[in-house]
Design a protein around this motif. Structure first.
Motif, PDB file in Angstrom:
ATOM      1  N   SER A  12       0.833  -1.205   0.000  1.00 22.20           N
ATOM      2  CA  SER A  12       0.000   0.000   0.000  1.00 22.20           C
ATOM      3  C   SER A  12       0.866   1.253   0.000  1.00 22.20           C
ATOM      4  O   SER A  12       2.088   1.186   0.094  1.00 22.20           O
ATOM      5  CB  SER A  12      -0.882   0.020   1.252  1.00 22.20           C
ATOM      6  OG  SER A  12      -0.142   0.465   2.377  1.00 22.20           O
ATOM      7  N   ARG A  13       0.164   2.402  -0.035  1.00 15.62           N
ATOM      8  CA  ARG A  13       0.849   3.684   0.090  1.00 15.62           C
ATOM      9  C   ARG A  13       1.541   3.806   1.438  1.00 15.62           C
ATOM     10  O   ARG A  13       2.252   4.782   1.679  1.00 15.62           O
ATOM     11  CB  ARG A  13      -0.159   4.817  -0.055  1.00 15.62           C
ATOM     12  CG  ARG A  13      -0.757   4.992  -1.449  1.00 15.62           C
ATOM     13  CD  ARG A  13      -1.887   6.009  -1.344  1.00 15.62           C
ATOM     14  NE  ARG A  13      -2.537   6.358  -2.581  1.00 15.62           N
ATOM     15  CZ  ARG A  13      -3.537   5.670  -3.136  1.00 15.62           C
ATOM     16  NH1 ARG A  13      -3.957   4.550  -2.586  1.00 15.62           N
ATOM     17  NH2 ARG A  13      -4.110   6.096  -4.248  1.00 15.62           N
ATOM     18  N   TRP A  35      -6.579  -5.993   5.232  1.00 13.94           N
ATOM     19  CA  TRP A  35      -7.696  -5.264   4.615  1.00 13.94           C
ATOM     20  C   TRP A  35      -9.052  -5.798   5.068  1.00 13.94           C
ATOM     21  O   TRP A  35     -10.015  -5.049   5.166  1.00 13.94           O
ATOM     22  CB  TRP A  35      -7.605  -5.328   3.091  1.00 13.94           C
ATOM     23  CG  TRP A  35      -6.341  -4.763   2.515  1.00 13.94           C
ATOM     24  CD1 TRP A  35      -5.519  -5.362   1.606  1.00 13.94           C
ATOM     25  CD2 TRP A  35      -5.749  -3.475   2.781  1.00 13.94           C
ATOM     26  NE1 TRP A  35      -4.457  -4.549   1.301  1.00 13.94           N
ATOM     27  CE2 TRP A  35      -4.572  -3.393   2.015  1.00 13.94           C
ATOM     28  CE3 TRP A  35      -6.077  -2.405   3.608  1.00 13.94           C
ATOM     29  CZ2 TRP A  35      -3.731  -2.279   2.031  1.00 13.94           C
ATOM     30  CZ3 TRP A  35      -5.238  -1.291   3.630  1.00 13.94           C
ATOM     31  CH2 TRP A  35      -4.097  -1.239   2.851  1.00 13.94           C
ATOM     32  N   LYS A  38      -9.561  -4.825   9.741  1.00 12.44           N
ATOM     33  CA  LYS A  38      -8.837  -3.625  10.188  1.00 12.44           C
ATOM     34  C   LYS A  38      -8.960  -3.477  11.702  1.00 12.44           C
ATOM     35  O   LYS A  38     -10.064  -3.647  12.252  1.00 12.44           O
ATOM     36  CB  LYS A  38      -9.401  -2.393   9.498  1.00 12.44           C
ATOM     37  CG  LYS A  38      -9.116  -2.365   7.994  1.00 12.44           C
ATOM     38  CD  LYS A  38      -9.717  -1.143   7.350  1.00 12.44           C
ATOM     39  CE  LYS A  38      -9.490  -1.192   5.860  1.00 12.44           C
ATOM     40  NZ  LYS A  38     -10.310  -0.220   5.127  1.00 12.44           N
ATOM     41  N   GLY A  49     -10.346   4.402   7.532  1.00 16.02           N
ATOM     42  CA  GLY A  49      -9.698   3.092   7.582  1.00 16.02           C
ATOM     43  C   GLY A  49      -8.562   2.971   6.584  1.00 16.02           C
ATOM     44  O   GLY A  49      -8.226   1.869   6.147  1.00 16.02           O
ATOM     45  N   LYS A  50      -7.978   4.109   6.219  1.00 17.26           N
ATOM     46  CA  LYS A  50      -6.947   4.112   5.171  1.00 17.26           C
ATOM     47  C   LYS A  50      -5.539   4.070   5.756  1.00 17.26           C
ATOM     48  O   LYS A  50      -5.278   4.533   6.865  1.00 17.26           O
ATOM     49  CB  LYS A  50      -7.090   5.386   4.321  1.00 17.26           C
ATOM     50  CG  LYS A  50      -8.331   5.414   3.411  1.00 17.26           C
ATOM     51  CD  LYS A  50      -8.068   4.685   2.119  1.00 17.26           C
ATOM     52  CE  LYS A  50      -9.124   4.912   1.074  1.00 17.26           C
ATOM     53  NZ  LYS A  50      -8.913   4.059  -0.103  1.00 17.26           N
ATOM     54  N   ILE A  51      -4.658   3.541   4.937  1.00 18.79           N
ATOM     55  CA  ILE A  51      -3.224   3.453   5.224  1.00 18.79           C
ATOM     56  C   ILE A  51      -2.506   4.373   4.237  1.00 18.79           C
ATOM     57  O   ILE A  51      -2.855   4.327   3.041  1.00 18.79           O
ATOM     58  CB  ILE A  51      -2.744   1.998   4.978  1.00 18.79           C
ATOM     59  CG1 ILE A  51      -3.487   1.003   5.883  1.00 18.79           C
ATOM     60  CG2 ILE A  51      -1.242   1.851   5.170  1.00 18.79           C
ATOM     61  CD1 ILE A  51      -3.327   1.284   7.338  1.00 18.79           C
ATOM     62  N   PRO A  52      -1.551   5.154   4.645  1.00 23.00           N
ATOM     63  CA  PRO A  52      -0.941   5.212   5.972  1.00 23.00           C
ATOM     64  C   PRO A  52      -1.714   6.114   6.938  1.00 23.00           C
ATOM     65  O   PRO A  52      -2.280   7.113   6.549  1.00 23.00           O
ATOM     66  CB  PRO A  52       0.444   5.809   5.677  1.00 23.00           C
ATOM     67  CG  PRO A  52       0.236   6.688   4.488  1.00 23.00           C
ATOM     68  CD  PRO A  52      -0.822   6.001   3.670  1.00 23.00           C
ATOM     69  N   GLU A  67      -3.041  10.826   5.381  1.00 24.74           N
ATOM     70  CA  GLU A  67      -2.673  11.350   4.052  1.00 24.74           C
ATOM     71  C   GLU A  67      -1.141  11.351   3.922  1.00 24.74           C
ATOM     72  O   GLU A  67      -0.436  12.032   4.678  1.00 24.74           O
ATOM     73  CB  GLU A  67      -3.226  12.758   3.783  1.00 24.74           C
ATOM     74  CG  GLU A  67      -4.712  12.931   4.121  1.00 24.74           C
ATOM     75  CD  GLU A  67      -5.595  11.780   3.632  1.00 24.74           C
ATOM     76  OE1 GLU A  67      -5.525  11.435   2.444  1.00 24.74           O
ATOM     77  OE2 GLU A  67      -6.330  11.217   4.449  1.00 24.74           O
ATOM     78  N   GLY A  68      -0.685  10.574   2.971  1.00 27.63           N
ATOM     79  CA  GLY A  68       0.758  10.365   2.817  1.00 27.63           C
ATOM     80  C   GLY A  68       1.565  11.656   2.785  1.00 27.63           C
ATOM     81  O   GLY A  68       2.610  11.753   3.441  1.00 27.63           O
ATOM     82  N   TYR A 159       7.626  12.049  -1.163  1.00 28.60           N
ATOM     83  CA  TYR A 159       6.261  11.921  -1.684  1.00 28.60           C
ATOM     84  C   TYR A 159       6.217  12.016  -3.215  1.00 28.60           C
ATOM     85  O   TYR A 159       5.651  11.151  -3.886  1.00 28.60           O
ATOM     86  CB  TYR A 159       5.345  12.983  -1.044  1.00 28.60           C
ATOM     87  CG  TYR A 159       3.912  12.670  -1.345  1.00 28.60           C
ATOM     88  CD1 TYR A 159       3.224  11.692  -0.622  1.00 28.60           C
ATOM     89  CD2 TYR A 159       3.260  13.284  -2.412  1.00 28.60           C
ATOM     90  CE1 TYR A 159       1.918  11.353  -0.935  1.00 28.60           C
ATOM     91  CE2 TYR A 159       1.954  12.950  -2.730  1.00 28.60           C
ATOM     92  CZ  TYR A 159       1.290  11.986  -1.988  1.00 28.60           C
ATOM     93  OH  TYR A 159       0.013  11.634  -2.311  1.00 28.60           O
TER      94      TYR A 159
HETATM   95  N1  LIG Z   1      -5.545   9.834   0.461  1.00 28.81           N
HETATM   96  C1  LIG Z   1      -4.785   8.771   1.072  1.00 28.81           C
HETATM   97  C2  LIG Z   1      -5.010   7.505   0.291  1.00 28.81           C
HETATM   98  C3  LIG Z   1      -4.641   6.301   1.069  1.00 28.81           C
HETATM   99  C4  LIG Z   1      -5.168   5.021   0.447  1.00 28.81           C
HETATM  100  O1  LIG Z   1      -6.036   5.029  -0.434  1.00 28.81           O
HETATM  101  N2  LIG Z   1      -4.634   3.884   0.921  1.00 28.81           N
HETATM  102  C5  LIG Z   1      -5.109   2.611   0.468  1.00 28.81           C
HETATM  103  C6  LIG Z   1      -3.943   1.664   0.238  1.00 28.81           C
HETATM  104  S1  LIG Z   1      -2.818   2.260  -0.993  1.00 28.81           S
HETATM  105  C7  LIG Z   1      -5.979   1.964   1.545  1.00 28.81           C
HETATM  106  O2  LIG Z   1      -5.770   2.164   2.720  1.00 28.81           O
HETATM  107  N3  LIG Z   1      -6.920   1.138   1.119  1.00 28.81           N
HETATM  108  C8  LIG Z   1      -7.733   0.367   1.997  1.00 28.81           C
HETATM  109  C9  LIG Z   1      -9.166   0.770   1.996  1.00 28.81           C
HETATM  110  O3  LIG Z   1      -9.536   1.769   1.387  1.00 28.81           O
HETATM  111  O4  LIG Z   1      -9.933   0.065   2.648  1.00 28.81           O
HETATM  112  C10 LIG Z   1      -3.307   9.140   1.133  1.00 28.81           C
HETATM  113  O5  LIG Z   1      -2.884   9.996   0.336  1.00 28.81           O
HETATM  114  O6  LIG Z   1      -2.548   8.626   1.961  1.00 28.81           O
END
Ligand SMILES: N[C@@H](CCC(=O)N[C@@H](CS)C(=O)NCC(=O)O)C(=O)O
Length: 206
Positions: A12-13, A35, A38, A49-52, A67-68, A159
């Motif tokens: 992932s990011r 995934w 979580k 629920g997003k990573i990072p 947000e990365g 980034y």
């Molecule tokens: N806007 C976020 C995007 C983060 C994102 O989309 N991460 C994905 C993995 S690359 C994620 O956590 N996906 C799991 C999900 O949405 O459930 C950032 O810039 O960090």
């Protein structure tokens, strides 16, 4: 307890934040995120629920950053000794391209990968205009700059560089000589390599 809790999945990011954490020499603990399961602790601080996602356990309380791009800059701020913050002279380039990568580049690449493209009537409303305009503009800058701020690596390169590195690796960005040269410079960094090793991605796949 470590200073930073890092919710992470190597596929992932999260790799962007891992690289940034390694660049600043942060003391951090990884909480693995599957995934399909979580941890509630992630949802509690980031309902997306997003990573990072990171939680900085500061002396005056916990601070969550998502947000990365924000995580990269935040880490540079709390670790000024790493020398990755922009100088006054570098700030315009630093923030311009950090936000360009988080906005237009991210939208252009995601849209293209998913098969969306604005019509010529929609381009004025779409922040990235169109894919080619965005990519050509990034290339225009990297043609004459070794790094985002010129000749010195800063946190913005983690980034912006991740966008270029991933784009080349996955074929979501076209091969351009300045993109390849930039990615080659970044892949030689110790913290980049350490991050990939820790994530089991040292072979290059993301
Ligand atoms: N806007 C976020 C995007 C983060 C994102 O989309 N991460 C994905 C993995 S690359 C994620 O956590 N996906 C799991 C999900 O949405 O459930 C950032 O810039 O960090």
């Amino acid at each position: 307890m470590s200073t930073i809790t890092f919710f992470h999945n190597p596929m992932s990011r999260g790799q962007i934040a891992r690289w940034a954490l390694e660049e600043v020499g942060a003391e951090y603990e990884v909480v693995p995120v599957a995934w399909d399961a979580k941890p509630q602790a992630l949802i509690d601080v980031n309902p997306m629920g997003k990573i990072p996602t990171i939680v900085h356990h500061a002396a005056d309380g916990d601070r969550t950053v998502t947000e990365g791009a924000a995580i990269c800059h935040y880490l540079a701020e709390i670790h000024p000794e790493a020398g990755l913050l922009p100088t006054d002279r570098e700030k315009a380039d630093y923030f311009r391209w950090l936000f360009f990568a988080a906005g237009p580049v991210e939208q252009a690449v995601t849209g293209k990968a998913m098969g969306f493209a604005p019509t010529s009537e929609q381009e004025g409303m779409a922040g990235f205009g169109n894919f080619d305009r965005t990519v050509d503009t990034l290339e225009w800058w990297l043609d004459s700059h070794d790094y985002v701020c010129g000749d010195r690596f800063t946190m913005a390169d983690v980034y912006v560089g991740s966008a270029v590195d991933w784009g080349l690796m996955f074929g979501t960005l076209p091969e351009r000589p300045s993109f390849t040269a930039y990615a080659t410079r970044l892949r030689a960094r110790r913290a980049y390599r350490r991050g990939k090793e820790l994530d089991g991605m040292a072979g290059g796949a993301a």
